[in-house]
Design a protein around this motif. Structure first.
Motif, PDB file in Angstrom:
ATOM      1  N   ALA A 109       1.338  -1.255   0.154  1.00  0.00           N
ATOM      2  CA  ALA A 109       0.285   0.140   0.075  1.00  0.00           C
ATOM      3  C   ALA A 109       0.804   1.217  -0.284  1.00  0.00           C
ATOM      4  O   ALA A 109       0.612   1.976  -0.877  1.00  0.00           O
ATOM      5  N   HIS A 110       1.953   1.439   0.768  1.00  0.00           N
ATOM      6  CA  HIS A 110       2.923   2.520   0.796  1.00  0.00           C
ATOM      7  C   HIS A 110       3.639   2.845  -0.457  1.00  0.00           C
ATOM      8  O   HIS A 110       3.308   3.918  -0.980  1.00  0.00           O
ATOM      9  N   ALA A 111       3.855   1.809  -0.960  1.00  0.00           N
ATOM     10  CA  ALA A 111       4.683   0.873  -2.574  1.00  0.00           C
ATOM     11  C   ALA A 111       3.896   2.115  -3.390  1.00  0.00           C
ATOM     12  O   ALA A 111       4.413   2.619  -3.770  1.00  0.00           O
ATOM     13  N   PHE A 112       2.476   1.819  -3.604  1.00  0.00           N
ATOM     14  CA  PHE A 112       1.891   2.548  -4.767  1.00  0.00           C
ATOM     15  C   PHE A 112       1.318   3.793  -4.466  1.00  0.00           C
ATOM     16  O   PHE A 112       0.634   4.345  -5.415  1.00  0.00           O
ATOM     17  N   ALA A 113       1.233   3.906  -3.094  1.00  0.00           N
ATOM     18  CA  ALA A 113       0.619   5.903  -2.906  1.00  0.00           C
ATOM     19  C   ALA A 113       1.908   5.860  -3.334  1.00  0.00           C
ATOM     20  O   ALA A 113       1.609   6.986  -3.577  1.00  0.00           O
ATOM     21  N   GLY A 114       3.328   5.519  -3.043  1.00  0.00           N
ATOM     22  CA  GLY A 114       4.435   6.421  -3.736  1.00  0.00           C
ATOM     23  C   GLY A 114       4.486   6.694  -4.890  1.00  0.00           C
ATOM     24  O   GLY A 114       4.917   7.509  -6.093  1.00  0.00           O
TER      25      GLY A 114
ATOM     26  N   ARG B 136       1.378  17.260   3.261  1.00  0.00           N
ATOM     27  CA  ARG B 136       2.333  18.435   2.816  1.00  0.00           C
ATOM     28  C   ARG B 136       3.796  17.269   2.617  1.00  0.00           C
ATOM     29  O   ARG B 136       4.283  17.630   1.643  1.00  0.00           O
ATOM     30  N   ILE B 137       3.357  15.889   3.329  1.00  0.00           N
ATOM     31  CA  ILE B 137       4.817  15.140   2.892  1.00  0.00           C
ATOM     32  C   ILE B 137       5.053  14.280   0.914  1.00  0.00           C
ATOM     33  O   ILE B 137       5.319  14.691   0.451  1.00  0.00           O
ATOM     34  N   SER B 138       3.590  14.371   1.151  1.00  0.00           N
ATOM     35  CA  SER B 138       3.482  13.741  -0.566  1.00  0.00           C
ATOM     36  C   SER B 138       3.677  15.029  -1.369  1.00  0.00           C
ATOM     37  O   SER B 138       4.078  14.678  -2.501  1.00  0.00           O
ATOM     38  N   ALA B 139       2.843  16.481  -0.590  1.00  0.00           N
ATOM     39  CA  ALA B 139       2.927  17.670  -2.358  1.00  0.00           C
ATOM     40  C   ALA B 139       4.608  17.617  -1.929  1.00  0.00           C
ATOM     41  O   ALA B 139       5.242  17.780  -2.943  1.00  0.00           O
ATOM     42  N   LEU B 140       5.276  17.823  -1.165  1.00  0.00           N
ATOM     43  CA  LEU B 140       6.878  17.962  -1.529  1.00  0.00           C
ATOM     44  C   LEU B 140       7.488  16.459  -2.510  1.00  0.00           C
ATOM     45  O   LEU B 140       8.297  17.113  -2.664  1.00  0.00           O
ATOM     46  N   PHE B 158      13.333   3.345 -14.185  1.00  0.00           N
ATOM     47  CA  PHE B 158      13.796   3.713 -13.251  1.00  0.00           C
ATOM     48  C   PHE B 158      12.684   4.075 -12.040  1.00  0.00           C
ATOM     49  O   PHE B 158      12.669   4.255 -11.069  1.00  0.00           O
ATOM     50  N   TYR B 159      11.866   5.397 -12.805  1.00  0.00           N
ATOM     51  CA  TYR B 159      10.907   6.359 -11.506  1.00  0.00           C
ATOM     52  C   TYR B 159      10.465   5.213 -10.807  1.00  0.00           C
ATOM     53  O   TYR B 159       9.898   6.074  -9.791  1.00  0.00           O
ATOM     54  N   ILE B 160       8.968   4.534 -11.551  1.00  0.00           N
ATOM     55  CA  ILE B 160       8.222   4.062 -11.240  1.00  0.00           C
ATOM     56  C   ILE B 160       8.800   3.299  -9.293  1.00  0.00           C
ATOM     57  O   ILE B 160       8.896   3.484  -8.464  1.00  0.00           O
ATOM     58  N   VAL B 161       9.681   2.476 -10.101  1.00  0.00           N
ATOM     59  CA  VAL B 161      10.653   1.795  -8.637  1.00  0.00           C
ATOM     60  C   VAL B 161      11.007   2.319  -7.815  1.00  0.00           C
ATOM     61  O   VAL B 161      10.884   3.092  -6.489  1.00  0.00           O
ATOM     62  N   LEU B 162      11.735   4.137  -7.882  1.00  0.00           N
ATOM     63  CA  LEU B 162      12.278   4.729  -7.331  1.00  0.00           C
ATOM     64  C   LEU B 162      10.992   4.715  -6.811  1.00  0.00           C
ATOM     65  O   LEU B 162      11.055   5.611  -4.700  1.00  0.00           O
ATOM     66  N   SER B 163       9.919   5.157  -6.955  1.00  0.00           N
ATOM     67  CA  SER B 163       8.766   5.896  -5.890  1.00  0.00           C
ATOM     68  C   SER B 163       8.118   5.209  -4.768  1.00  0.00           C
ATOM     69  O   SER B 163       7.887   5.082  -4.377  1.00  0.00           O
ATOM     70  N   ALA B 164       7.917   3.536  -5.248  1.00  0.00           N
ATOM     71  CA  ALA B 164       7.936   2.856  -4.829  1.00  0.00           C
ATOM     72  C   ALA B 164       8.388   2.444  -3.849  1.00  0.00           C
ATOM     73  O   ALA B 164       7.741   2.861  -2.299  1.00  0.00           O
ATOM     74  N   VAL B 165       9.922   2.334  -3.428  1.00  0.00           N
ATOM     75  CA  VAL B 165      10.742   2.781  -2.319  1.00  0.00           C
ATOM     76  C   VAL B 165      10.350   3.796  -1.886  1.00  0.00           C
ATOM     77  O   VAL B 165      10.419   3.370  -0.351  1.00  0.00           O
ATOM     78  N   LEU B 166      10.739   5.023  -1.926  1.00  0.00           N
ATOM     79  CA  LEU B 166      10.297   5.810  -1.459  1.00  0.00           C
ATOM     80  C   LEU B 166       8.903   5.988  -0.328  1.00  0.00           C
ATOM     81  O   LEU B 166       9.306   6.496   0.647  1.00  0.00           O
ATOM     82  N   GLY B 167       7.905   5.227  -1.299  1.00  0.00           N
ATOM     83  CA  GLY B 167       6.540   5.745  -1.043  1.00  0.00           C
ATOM     84  C   GLY B 167       6.738   4.411   0.348  1.00  0.00           C
ATOM     85  O   GLY B 167       5.969   4.767   1.662  1.00  0.00           O
ATOM     86  N   VAL B 168       7.863   3.606   0.764  1.00  0.00           N
ATOM     87  CA  VAL B 168       7.462   2.474   1.527  1.00  0.00           C
ATOM     88  C   VAL B 168       8.668   3.386   2.626  1.00  0.00           C
ATOM     89  O   VAL B 168       7.768   3.413   4.146  1.00  0.00           O
ATOM     90  N   VAL B 169       9.544   3.851   2.258  1.00  0.00           N
ATOM     91  CA  VAL B 169      10.371   4.615   3.680  1.00  0.00           C
ATOM     92  C   VAL B 169       9.742   5.956   3.750  1.00  0.00           C
ATOM     93  O   VAL B 169       9.891   6.115   5.127  1.00  0.00           O
ATOM     94  N   LEU B 170       9.146   6.799   2.985  1.00  0.00           N
ATOM     95  CA  LEU B 170       8.202   7.777   3.429  1.00  0.00           C
ATOM     96  C   LEU B 170       6.827   8.092   3.780  1.00  0.00           C
ATOM     97  O   LEU B 170       6.427   8.084   4.690  1.00  0.00           O
ATOM     98  N   LYS B 171       6.698   6.134   4.783  1.00  0.00           N
ATOM     99  CA  LYS B 171       5.039   5.960   4.475  1.00  0.00           C
ATOM    100  C   LYS B 171       3.838   6.548   4.503  1.00  0.00           C
ATOM    101  O   LYS B 171       3.625   7.357   4.538  1.00  0.00           O
ATOM    102  N   LEU B 172       3.899   7.424   2.749  1.00  0.00           N
ATOM    103  CA  LEU B 172       3.291   7.153   2.392  1.00  0.00           C
ATOM    104  C   LEU B 172       1.446   7.236   2.329  1.00  0.00           C
ATOM    105  O   LEU B 172       1.461   5.939   2.343  1.00  0.00           O
TER     106      LEU B 172
END
Lengths: 177, 172
Positions: A109-114, B136-140, B158-172
């Motif tokens: 879920a977090h990954a997809f939010a990203g 604010r976090i997702s906007a930034l 590349f960008y999609i994988v990176l955004s997935a990793v960042l999504g997990v790290v930032l707990k979006l």
């Protein structure tokens, strides 16, 4: 029959090994269809691409249909088209099935939010790239602004907008003649 | 009959989405408003998956959307629906290739459709942005990510994988 089999293999390979669609697929088209199989010439490929851009539908599929038709008429077109979409059908459905079962997983879920945020950035970049290509004249700029205005104020459907723009182009051609 | 309706809607997309994969986005966005087949959020996921798997993006999107709506047969029906108009048109045009491509009518009509299509994608992008950027976090993150995508030419995967990793790290 053997010919059709070869057409199928060529386009299945293209569908399987290219990412991104459109121009991203051009190098593999060139390698497989021009250099290896000699089905078409460089000029023909460029022609197919430029026509693919002014016919409806997915460009890479249009190129496949054109090439298949050139080699073996309607049957060739059908086989080439089927072959290029088959890898997508298989891969996407398997992947979508897996993703659906993982939907409740917190990490996924977090990954997809990203990803959802990342994809928006990709779309907006694409808009800028397309804008530079599509808007070159005052008429085109006026059209772009009009459509944007209409979309924000009155919620036209995408189909209505395309029809209206086509009509505007038609009228302009009538006047220019 | 869901399959008939699905076929018809994707046939229309195949007929009107002129200019390639990304162009199908506003049309699919219209479907999220018209039916309960998939949500706008689903659509963003579809775009990500379609960009990072093999095959033409437009075909991938149709398969995914059809599958989400009505399973395996839905995926097959939607894909054939989206492809059929162009197959018919291409076979028709094949015979008069040069005349079609160089016709001033075709050139002027296409020149008018292209800016309209850009506006359509922009609007769909903005609508999806409202759904994805919620705090604010997702906007930034989104702002920084856009600058990176714009200035560094890397593949979408590349960008999609990176955004997935960042999504997990930032707990979006």
């Amino acid at each position: 029959m053997a010919q059709l089999g070869k057409i199928f293999v060529s386009f299945f390979k293209i569908g399987l090994f290219t990412f991104g669609g459109g121009y991203a697929m051009m190098p593999l088209f060139r390698q497989e269809l021009i250099e290896k199989r000699k089905y078409i010439t460089e000029d023909e490929l460029i022609d197919y691409y430029s026509i693919g851009q002014c016919t409806p539908g997915v460009i890479a599929v249009n190129v496949a249909t054109f090439t298949g038709y050139k080699i073996q008429k309607v049957l060739g077109a059908a086989v080439a088209t089927l072959a290029i979409i088959l890898p997508s059908l298989l891969i996407i459905m398997v992947l979508a099935g897996i993703l659906n079962t993982l939907a409740d997983n917190q990490i996924v879920a977090h990954a997809f939010a990203g990803i959802r945020v990342g994809v928006i950035a990709l779309i907006l970049k694409e808009v800028i790239v397309l804008f530079k290509k599509a808007v070159a004249t005052k008429f085109q700029l006026a059209l772009f602004v009009c459509v944007l205005f209409l979309l924000f104020c009155i919620h036209f459907s995408a189909i209505t907008v395309v029809l209206l723009a086509a009509f505007a182009g038609f009228v302009k051609r009538l006047k220019d003649r | 009959m869901i399959y008939g309706l699905l076929f018809w809607e994707f046939f229309k997309i195949g007929l009107f989405a002129i200019g390639g994969g990304m162009v199908t986005i506003p049309f699919l966005f219209d479907l999220t408003k018209k039916y309960n087949w998939f949500s706008a959020e689903d659509l963003t996921n579809m775009i990500a998956v379609s960009q990072s798997t093999p095959g033409p993006v437009g075909v991938n999107m149709a398969t995914y959307a059809g599958f989400q709506t009505a399973g395996v047969w839905g995926g097959i029906v939607a894909t054939f629906g989206v492809v059929l108009p162009s197959v018919i048109i291409v076979i028709g045009v094949s015979k008069l290739l040069g005349r079609y491509k160089d016709s001033p009518w075709v050139i002027e009509i296409m020149a008018a459709i292209r800016p309209a299509v850009v506006a359509l994608i922009l609007l769909a992008g903005v609508e999806l942005l409202k759904l994805s950027v919620t705090d604010r976090i997702s906007a930034l993150f989104g702002g920084a990510f856009f600058l990176m995508v714009y200035f560094f030419k890397k593949s979408p995967i590349f960008y999609i994988v990176l955004s997935a990793v960042l999504g997990v790290v930032l707990k979006l």
